[in-house]
Design a protein around this motif. Structure first.
Motif, PDB file in Angstrom:
ATOM      1  N   ARG A 172       0.812  -1.221   0.000  1.00  0.00           N
ATOM      2  CA  ARG A 172       0.000   0.000   0.000  1.00  0.00           C
ATOM      3  C   ARG A 172       0.844   1.269   0.000  1.00  0.00           C
ATOM      4  O   ARG A 172       0.324   2.347  -0.307  1.00  0.00           O
ATOM      5  N   ILE A 173       2.127   1.189   0.335  1.00  0.00           N
ATOM      6  CA  ILE A 173       2.988   2.377   0.449  1.00  0.00           C
ATOM      7  C   ILE A 173       4.353   2.070  -0.163  1.00  0.00           C
ATOM      8  O   ILE A 173       4.986   1.069   0.202  1.00  0.00           O
ATOM      9  N   VAL A 174       4.796   2.932  -1.073  1.00  0.00           N
ATOM     10  CA  VAL A 174       6.165   2.891  -1.592  1.00  0.00           C
ATOM     11  C   VAL A 174       6.729   4.313  -1.571  1.00  0.00           C
ATOM     12  O   VAL A 174       5.988   5.298  -1.596  1.00  0.00           O
ATOM     13  N   ILE A 175       8.072   4.412  -1.530  1.00  0.00           N
ATOM     14  CA  ILE A 175       8.749   5.703  -1.365  1.00  0.00           C
ATOM     15  C   ILE A 175       9.776   5.868  -2.465  1.00  0.00           C
ATOM     16  O   ILE A 175      10.518   4.926  -2.787  1.00  0.00           O
ATOM     17  N   ALA A 228      -4.885   3.663  -0.016  1.00  0.00           N
ATOM     18  CA  ALA A 228      -5.508   3.528   1.307  1.00  0.00           C
ATOM     19  C   ALA A 228      -6.651   2.517   1.269  1.00  0.00           C
ATOM     20  O   ALA A 228      -7.235   2.257   0.217  1.00  0.00           O
ATOM     21  N   PRO A 229      -6.996   1.941   2.420  1.00  0.00           N
ATOM     22  CA  PRO A 229      -8.158   1.040   2.492  1.00  0.00           C
ATOM     23  C   PRO A 229      -9.453   1.786   2.189  1.00  0.00           C
ATOM     24  O   PRO A 229      -9.565   2.997   2.389  1.00  0.00           O
ATOM     25  N   THR A 230     -10.442   1.067   1.730  1.00  0.00           N
ATOM     26  CA  THR A 230     -11.735   1.661   1.387  1.00  0.00           C
ATOM     27  C   THR A 230     -12.552   1.929   2.650  1.00  0.00           C
ATOM     28  O   THR A 230     -12.162   1.563   3.765  1.00  0.00           O
ATOM     29  N   GLU A 231     -13.708   2.555   2.446  1.00  0.00           N
ATOM     30  CA  GLU A 231     -14.600   2.856   3.575  1.00  0.00           C
ATOM     31  C   GLU A 231     -15.165   1.583   4.193  1.00  0.00           C
ATOM     32  O   GLU A 231     -15.489   1.558   5.389  1.00  0.00           O
ATOM     33  N   GLN A 232     -15.283   0.515   3.421  1.00  0.00           N
ATOM     34  CA  GLN A 232     -15.855  -0.739   3.928  1.00  0.00           C
ATOM     35  C   GLN A 232     -14.830  -1.587   4.686  1.00  0.00           C
ATOM     36  O   GLN A 232     -15.189  -2.597   5.291  1.00  0.00           O
ATOM     37  N   ALA A 233     -13.544  -1.210   4.644  1.00  0.00           N
ATOM     38  CA  ALA A 233     -12.498  -1.985   5.324  1.00  0.00           C
ATOM     39  C   ALA A 233     -12.643  -1.842   6.836  1.00  0.00           C
ATOM     40  O   ALA A 233     -13.229  -0.868   7.338  1.00  0.00           O
ATOM     41  N   PRO A 234     -12.130  -2.804   7.628  1.00  0.00           N
ATOM     42  CA  PRO A 234     -12.178  -2.683   9.090  1.00  0.00           C
ATOM     43  C   PRO A 234     -11.429  -1.445   9.582  1.00  0.00           C
ATOM     44  O   PRO A 234     -10.448  -1.011   8.962  1.00  0.00           O
ATOM     45  N   SER A 293      -7.596   0.508   8.618  1.00  0.00           N
ATOM     46  CA  SER A 293      -7.437   1.922   8.241  1.00  0.00           C
ATOM     47  C   SER A 293      -6.558   2.667   9.229  1.00  0.00           C
ATOM     48  O   SER A 293      -5.689   3.463   8.832  1.00  0.00           O
ATOM     49  N   ASP A 294      -6.745   2.412  10.536  1.00  0.00           N
ATOM     50  CA  ASP A 294      -5.927   3.076  11.550  1.00  0.00           C
ATOM     51  C   ASP A 294      -4.457   2.669  11.429  1.00  0.00           C
ATOM     52  O   ASP A 294      -3.561   3.522  11.559  1.00  0.00           O
ATOM     53  N   ALA A 295      -4.205   1.391  11.150  1.00  0.00           N
ATOM     54  CA  ALA A 295      -2.817   0.927  10.994  1.00  0.00           C
ATOM     55  C   ALA A 295      -2.160   1.577   9.777  1.00  0.00           C
ATOM     56  O   ALA A 295      -0.977   1.959   9.822  1.00  0.00           O
ATOM     57  N   PHE A 296      -2.938   1.734   8.686  1.00  0.00           N
ATOM     58  CA  PHE A 296      -2.383   2.370   7.480  1.00  0.00           C
ATOM     59  C   PHE A 296      -1.970   3.811   7.761  1.00  0.00           C
ATOM     60  O   PHE A 296      -0.861   4.241   7.409  1.00  0.00           O
ATOM     61  N   TYR A 297      -2.853   4.582   8.414  1.00  0.00           N
ATOM     62  CA  TYR A 297      -2.540   5.993   8.661  1.00  0.00           C
ATOM     63  C   TYR A 297      -1.440   6.156   9.708  1.00  0.00           C
ATOM     64  O   TYR A 297      -0.697   7.146   9.674  1.00  0.00           O
ATOM     65  N   CYS A 298      -1.306   5.201  10.628  1.00  0.00           N
ATOM     66  CA  CYS A 298      -0.209   5.257  11.607  1.00  0.00           C
ATOM     67  C   CYS A 298       1.146   5.071  10.919  1.00  0.00           C
ATOM     68  O   CYS A 298       2.105   5.816  11.184  1.00  0.00           O
ATOM     69  N   THR A 299       1.252   4.066  10.048  1.00  0.00           N
ATOM     70  CA  THR A 299       2.506   3.835   9.324  1.00  0.00           C
ATOM     71  C   THR A 299       2.829   5.008   8.397  1.00  0.00           C
ATOM     72  O   THR A 299       3.986   5.419   8.280  1.00  0.00           O
ATOM     73  N   LEU A 300       1.798   5.565   7.748  1.00  0.00           N
ATOM     74  CA  LEU A 300       2.025   6.713   6.864  1.00  0.00           C
ATOM     75  C   LEU A 300       2.513   7.920   7.658  1.00  0.00           C
ATOM     76  O   LEU A 300       3.429   8.644   7.214  1.00  0.00           O
ATOM     77  N   SER A 301       1.944   8.159   8.822  1.00  0.00           N
ATOM     78  CA  SER A 301       2.384   9.276   9.667  1.00  0.00           C
ATOM     79  C   SER A 301       3.822   9.078  10.147  1.00  0.00           C
ATOM     80  O   SER A 301       4.615  10.035  10.189  1.00  0.00           O
ATOM     81  N   ASP A 302       4.196   7.847  10.484  1.00  0.00           N
ATOM     82  CA  ASP A 302       5.580   7.577  10.910  1.00  0.00           C
ATOM     83  C   ASP A 302       6.571   7.825   9.772  1.00  0.00           C
ATOM     84  O   ASP A 302       7.674   8.351  10.000  1.00  0.00           O
ATOM     85  N   ILE A 303       6.197   7.467   8.544  1.00  0.00           N
ATOM     86  CA  ILE A 303       7.084   7.691   7.391  1.00  0.00           C
ATOM     87  C   ILE A 303       7.266   9.187   7.140  1.00  0.00           C
ATOM     88  O   ILE A 303       8.375   9.656   6.859  1.00  0.00           O
ATOM     89  N   ILE A 304       6.196   9.957   7.246  1.00  0.00           N
ATOM     90  CA  ILE A 304       6.282  11.407   7.036  1.00  0.00           C
ATOM     91  C   ILE A 304       7.176  12.051   8.086  1.00  0.00           C
ATOM     92  O   ILE A 304       7.984  12.941   7.784  1.00  0.00           O
TER      93      ILE A 304
END
Length: 446
Positions: A197-200, A219-225, A229-240
């Motif tokens: 889901r993420i490449v740099i 990113a995960p869709t609205e229907q995803a658990p 979604s929270d795990a995706f945005y946490c990893t993205l925030s750590d990379i930034i």
């Protein structure tokens, strides 16, 4: 015979024809001569009648300028046009041999880097990659970040015009990557695959002091658990946060609707939002606020009817879910959508234009409000006398230089002492305190 030799022979003939008033030039190895256009040609001469003369007199009476003046003006305009045409033909755009024309004029260089993102739905087969290559023939891009490549594994392949990098874990699902033009190959620093889901992409663009970190996301869709979604945005925030010292671009398919700007979001969103905010939209706004990022899709004014980036399979719903985010919005000229891309996907390409020449910070204008007399009052007169003595002394030049530096060091801000002025009351109190101290000392002696 060489072309230069032919041009030298034909050049005197060109000069003779131009003296006659004709338009002459050398095309390849031949002389081309054209006569100037006559504006009066083609007009029919008719016998003057009374009715025609009356109409001409009426027109002449209405017009303020006389006929003689208009004739002179037309003659001047024709001569100016002839001179301009001759200059266009004669003068080459760059240095060429005498009397020669530039057959390969320099092309105009673009002043921006074109960075785009697209959800292709799939690039699993070689046929789909060829289809995308054909669709991008008339599209300007330097770096294209792709969502849903759906190719398993992590691989870099160099093709004729671009470099393909992809990262995938589950077969037939997700996968992200980049298409990078071969002209940008020498600027690439590293390619990092975090997940499917993420490449740099870290790249050193010319004329920029810091490297650019381009993060492609899916990113995960609205229907995803919610946990996914929270795990995706946490990893993205750590990379930034990891690359906060670099210039950052975060782009891709976020599956989120941000909507219009709300109070307190002036630093992260522009005036031109679209749609309504969804649950993933709230997560994206929190990410922007935490990392001080700006959503470029809302910065530049566009037609609301053309801002959508995703079309539902039944064709009823249109939403804006593909975004470009950065921490340096001033370096970008525009962010827009490529409408008619001939490729089998229900997403539209979002492209931003990054300036090749970064804008410099405007320096604060320092206004010196002090007059010359005020500056002279600050400078100690004894210092000037000391400098004169050093210059008139019999010391060597090096010794004079060292002594003058020591004297001038007294002018530093830290060494300048400000005059403190006391009021009359404080001066009286100081005198009284001094008298009391003297009385105490006398009593102690006795």
């Amino acid at each position: 015979m060489s072309i230069c030799f032919v041009w030298k022979q034909l050049q005197p003939l060109v000069d003779e024809e131009r003296k006659k008033g004709n338009i002459a030039c050398i095309k390849y190895d031949k002389l081309v001569v054209k006569k100037p256009k006559d504006k009066n040609r083609g007009k029919r001469t008719r016998e003057s009648s009374d009715s025609l003369n009356q109409e001409a007199q009426k027109k002449a009476s209405k017009s303020k300028t006389p006929q003689s003046y208009t004739k002179k003006q037309t003659e001047k305009s024709t001569t100016n046009k002839l001179k301009q045409n001759q200059q266009k033909i004669c003068l080459p755009q760059r240095l060429v041999p005498a009397g020669a024309l530039d057959q390969n004029p320099p092309a105009k260089r673009s002043e921006t880097f074109n960075i785009a993102t697209l959800n292709t739905r799939t690039l699993r087969t070689q046929e789909s990659l060829l289809e995308l290559d054909k669709a991008l023939e008339n599209v300007k891009y330097d770096i294209l970040s792709i969502s849903e490549i759906r190719r398993v594994g992590e691989k870099i392949t160099e093709l004729n015009e671009y470099i393909l990098y992809h990262k995938g874990e589950t077969p037939g699902q997700r996968g992200v990557g980049f298409l990078i033009k071969m002209a940008m190959k020498n600027y690439i620093q590293e390619l990092i695959g975090v997940s499917d889901r993420i490449v740099i992409l870290n790249i050193n663009l010319p004329r920029y002091k810091k490297p650019w970190t381009i993060i492609q996301t899916y990113a995960p869709t609205e229907q995803a658990p919610e946990s996914e979604s929270d795990a995706f945005y946490c990893t993205l925030s750590d990379i930034i946060k990891q690359y906060h010292n670099n210039f950052i671009i975060v782009m891709g398919d976020f599956n989120a609707q941000v909507g219009c700007r709300e109070p307190g979001e002036e630093l992260i969103l522009g005036k031109y939002g679209y749609g309504k905010r969804s649950a993933n939209g709230h997560r994206l706004i929190e990410l922007l606020l935490q990392n001080n990022l700006t959503l470029l899709n809302t910065v530049f004014k566009k037609d609301l009817k053309t801002k959508w980036t995703w079309l539902s399979p039944d064709g009823k719903y249109k939403n804006e879910i593909d975004f470009v985010i950065t921490n340096k919005p001033k370096f970008f000229n525009d962010t827009h959508i490529i409408k008619n891309l001939n490729f089998n996907t229900n997403h539209r390409m979002v492209r931003c234009r990054l300036k090749k020449y970064p804008t410099k910070r405007s320096r604060d204008k320092i206004k010196n409000k002090m007059t010359v007399e005020q500056h002279r009052e600050k400078i100690d007169l004894s210092l000037i006398d000391n400098l004169k003595e050093i210059l008139n002394s019999n010391r060597s030049a090096i010794e004079k230089y060292d002594l003058m530096i020591k004297q001038l060091s007294r002018l530093r801000k830290g060494n300048i002492t400000k005059e403190v002025k006391f009021s009359e009351k404080t001066m009286e109190l100081l005198k009284e305190r001094n008298a009391l101290i003297k009385d105490k000392s006398k009593t102690q002696e006795n």
